[in-house]
Design an enzyme around this catalytic site. Structure first.
Site, PDB file in Angstrom:
ATOM      1  N   GLU A  74     -29.199 -13.612  -7.672  1.00 45.16           N
ATOM      2  CA  GLU A  74     -28.232 -13.466  -6.658  1.00 45.16           C
ATOM      3  C   GLU A  74     -28.049 -14.747  -5.979  1.00 45.16           C
ATOM      4  O   GLU A  74     -26.862 -14.924  -5.649  1.00 45.16           O
ATOM      5  CB  GLU A  74     -28.597 -12.481  -5.465  1.00 45.16           C
ATOM      6  CG  GLU A  74     -28.909 -10.998  -5.774  1.00 45.16           C
ATOM      7  CD  GLU A  74     -27.911 -10.227  -6.498  1.00 45.16           C
ATOM      8  OE1 GLU A  74     -26.517 -10.860  -6.166  1.00 45.16           O
ATOM      9  OE2 GLU A  74     -28.042  -9.447  -7.046  1.00 45.16           O
ATOM     10  N   HIS A  77     -25.187 -16.210  -8.097  1.00 43.14           N
ATOM     11  CA  HIS A  77     -23.711 -15.845  -7.255  1.00 43.14           C
ATOM     12  C   HIS A  77     -23.550 -16.320  -5.971  1.00 43.14           C
ATOM     13  O   HIS A  77     -22.299 -16.702  -5.712  1.00 43.14           O
ATOM     14  CB  HIS A  77     -23.768 -14.202  -7.184  1.00 43.14           C
ATOM     15  CG  HIS A  77     -23.665 -13.242  -8.065  1.00 43.14           C
ATOM     16  ND1 HIS A  77     -22.551 -13.359  -9.047  1.00 43.14           N
ATOM     17  CD2 HIS A  77     -24.452 -12.402  -8.497  1.00 43.14           C
ATOM     18  CE1 HIS A  77     -22.865 -12.559 -10.105  1.00 43.14           C
ATOM     19  NE2 HIS A  77     -23.817 -11.654  -9.660  1.00 43.14           N
TER      20      HIS A  77
END
Length: 281
Positions: A74, A77
């Protein structure tokens, strides 16, 4: 967040622990994407959300291997969103093709089985002992267990997805026969009588992956090949990292993904690095 030059990059919000009413899982979101207007670079507001085990009065929040891997994914991202450098918000950050969006996230996971990386933070919370190399290798071996079967399984899903979504006429045939024929090129095990993958394949009929399921395996090819550049030059090599930032993370959807990738890597991706990582080659 500031960069090495002290320039403002982004606002990053983190939400790491579960609480009543909070959704399970982990994700990255953008409250405001980056854009340029009237010559001013409006920097993004990004969040990453986790559900890590909470610390107690007697024990810190000891993260599992999977939890750290999820965080790195994550955060990849998040970097894609925070380092964006585009004119238009709709082309900024993670607003890229589905089969390219997982490269910045999945490449981050590769560092987690590198002893040189683990030695910087992975200490036993009581003794201070570093994670043994033998344990790291066990984790790698476990991840590669049954990798041949799992690869064929993922490929079969991609074949089935494309078979359904390249039909040019309404389908009125036998669903089981159709899917068995579609998956035949990568069939490994006998079909269980009475089963049907298509009726349970939510990803491609209601999950946004229509004609795009192949991107799961394609993303593995990309991230393994891209990380090979770090393996060649050193996993903390700043020149390689800067190239990945400038040629991939900053560009968003302003150019074709393959053009960006080749500018970073110097060539199109090959499957070799993935096969080596999986222990197949």
């Amino acid at each position: 967040m500031m960069d090495a030059n002290g320039d403002f990059l982004a606002v990053l919000f983190t939400d790491f622990h579960p609480r009543e009413g909070k959704r399970s899982g982990a994700w990255m979101s953008s409250f405001k994407s980056q854009f340029i207007k009237n010559g001013a670079d409006s920097r993004p507001h990004i969040t990453i959300v986790m559900n890590f085990t909470r610390p107690t009065e007697t024990k810190p929040a000891l993260l599992t291997f999977d939890e750290v891997e999820t965080f790195l994914h994550e955060f990849g991202h998040a970097l894609h969103g925070m380092l964006a450098k585009s004119t238009y918000e709709t082309l900024s950050g993670t607003s890229v093709y589905r089969d390219f969006v997982e490269l910045p996230s999945q490449i981050m996971e590769n560092w987690l089985v590198e002893k040189e990386y683990l030695d910087k933070f992975a200490f036993h919370y009581q003794t201070g002992e570093k994670m043994p190399a033998e344990l790291v290798q066990k984790i790698i071996n476990a991840a590669n267990y049954n990798i041949g079967y799992l690869t064929f399984r993922q490929l079969s899903f991609g074949y089935l997805d494309m078979a359904w979504h390249t039909l040019e006429q309404p389908f009125d045939g036998d669903v089981r026969e159709f899917e068995q024929k579609a998956m035949l090129p990568v069939k490994l095990l006998p079909v269980v009588p009475g089963t049907s993958m298509s009726t349970a394949f939510g990803h491609i009929f209601s999950g946004g992956y229509a004609a795009g399921y192949y991107s799961y395996k394609w993303a593995e090819v990309l991230d393994a090949d891209a990380f090979a550049a770090f393996k060649e030059n050193g996993i903390f090599d700043k020149k390689t990292a800067q190239s990945f930032r400038v040629n991939v993370l900053e560009k968003g959807n302003t150019e074709e993904p393959m053009a960006l990738y080749k500018r970073f890597r110097g060539h199109e991706p090959t499957v070799d690095a993935l096969l080596e990582r999986n222990g197949v080659k």
